[in-house]
Design a protein around this motif. Structure first.
Motif, PDB file in Angstrom:
ATOM      1  N   ILE A  41       1.040  -2.078   3.695  1.00 53.56           N
ATOM      2  CA  ILE A  41       2.098  -0.801   3.236  1.00 53.56           C
ATOM      3  C   ILE A  41       3.380  -0.695   2.210  1.00 53.56           C
ATOM      4  O   ILE A  41       3.473  -0.455   2.149  1.00 53.56           O
ATOM      5  N   ARG A  42       3.959  -1.503   3.259  1.00 48.81           N
ATOM      6  CA  ARG A  42       5.614  -1.912   2.617  1.00 48.81           C
ATOM      7  C   ARG A  42       5.246  -2.208   0.383  1.00 48.81           C
ATOM      8  O   ARG A  42       5.819  -1.189   0.389  1.00 48.81           O
ATOM      9  N   LEU A  43       4.406  -2.832   0.904  1.00 52.10           N
ATOM     10  CA  LEU A  43       4.579  -3.391  -0.900  1.00 52.10           C
ATOM     11  C   LEU A  43       3.994  -2.250  -1.326  1.00 52.10           C
ATOM     12  O   LEU A  43       4.452  -1.584  -2.877  1.00 52.10           O
ATOM     13  N   GLU A  44       2.805  -1.197  -0.716  1.00 52.97           N
ATOM     14  CA  GLU A  44       2.152  -0.289  -1.439  1.00 52.97           C
ATOM     15  C   GLU A  44       3.593   0.506  -1.466  1.00 52.97           C
ATOM     16  O   GLU A  44       3.456   1.586  -2.664  1.00 52.97           O
ATOM     17  N   ASN A  45       3.903   1.092  -0.791  1.00 49.52           N
ATOM     18  CA  ASN A  45       4.689   2.013  -0.838  1.00 49.52           C
ATOM     19  C   ASN A  45       6.092   1.638  -1.309  1.00 49.52           C
ATOM     20  O   ASN A  45       6.383   3.262  -2.742  1.00 49.52           O
ATOM     21  N   GLU A  46       6.144   0.839  -1.861  1.00 46.19           N
ATOM     22  CA  GLU A  46       7.335   0.637  -3.202  1.00 46.19           C
ATOM     23  C   GLU A  46       6.859   0.818  -4.615  1.00 46.19           C
ATOM     24  O   GLU A  46       7.454   1.022  -5.008  1.00 46.19           O
TER      25      GLU A  46
END
Length: 101
Positions: free
Chosen positions: A38-43
């Motif tokens: 999720i963090r990678l997708e948000n970034e």
């Protein structure tokens, strides 16, 4: 006017120690992997949409400068401004111009 002091950190539920028995090791690992994904997708999303940080920082800037009594009403007016898109893109262009100089 006296400010009330928050309760000690240990008394605040969000800051209490983790319950290590709530999830199995496998579940915890899957949860951790999900959080990373999720963090990678948000970034990635924020990299594709540089207007998001500009939009939010400009909103916060305006709110702190004007200090409206009703922040919800202020936010509604701010985000429904018909010129908002032009303002954000203008800020992005200035930012890009400053980086290239």
């Amino acid at each position: 006017m006296e400010l009330r002091v928050e309760t000690e950190l240990s008394e605040r539920p969000a800051l209490q120690a983790k319950d290590t028995t709530a999830l199995t090791k496998e579940q915890q690992e899957r949860l951790n992997q999900h959080k990373i994904r999720i963090r990678l997708e948000n970034e990635q999303y924020l990299r594709r949409h540089p207007e998001v940080p500009v939009l939010l920082s400009q909103f916060i800037r305006e709110a702190l400068l004007k200090r409206p009594r009703n922040i919800t009403e202020f936010a509604a007016e701010y985000f429904t401004d018909l010129n908002l898109q032009d303002k954000v893109h203008g800020k992005l262009e200035k930012s890009t111009d400053n980086k290239t100089q």
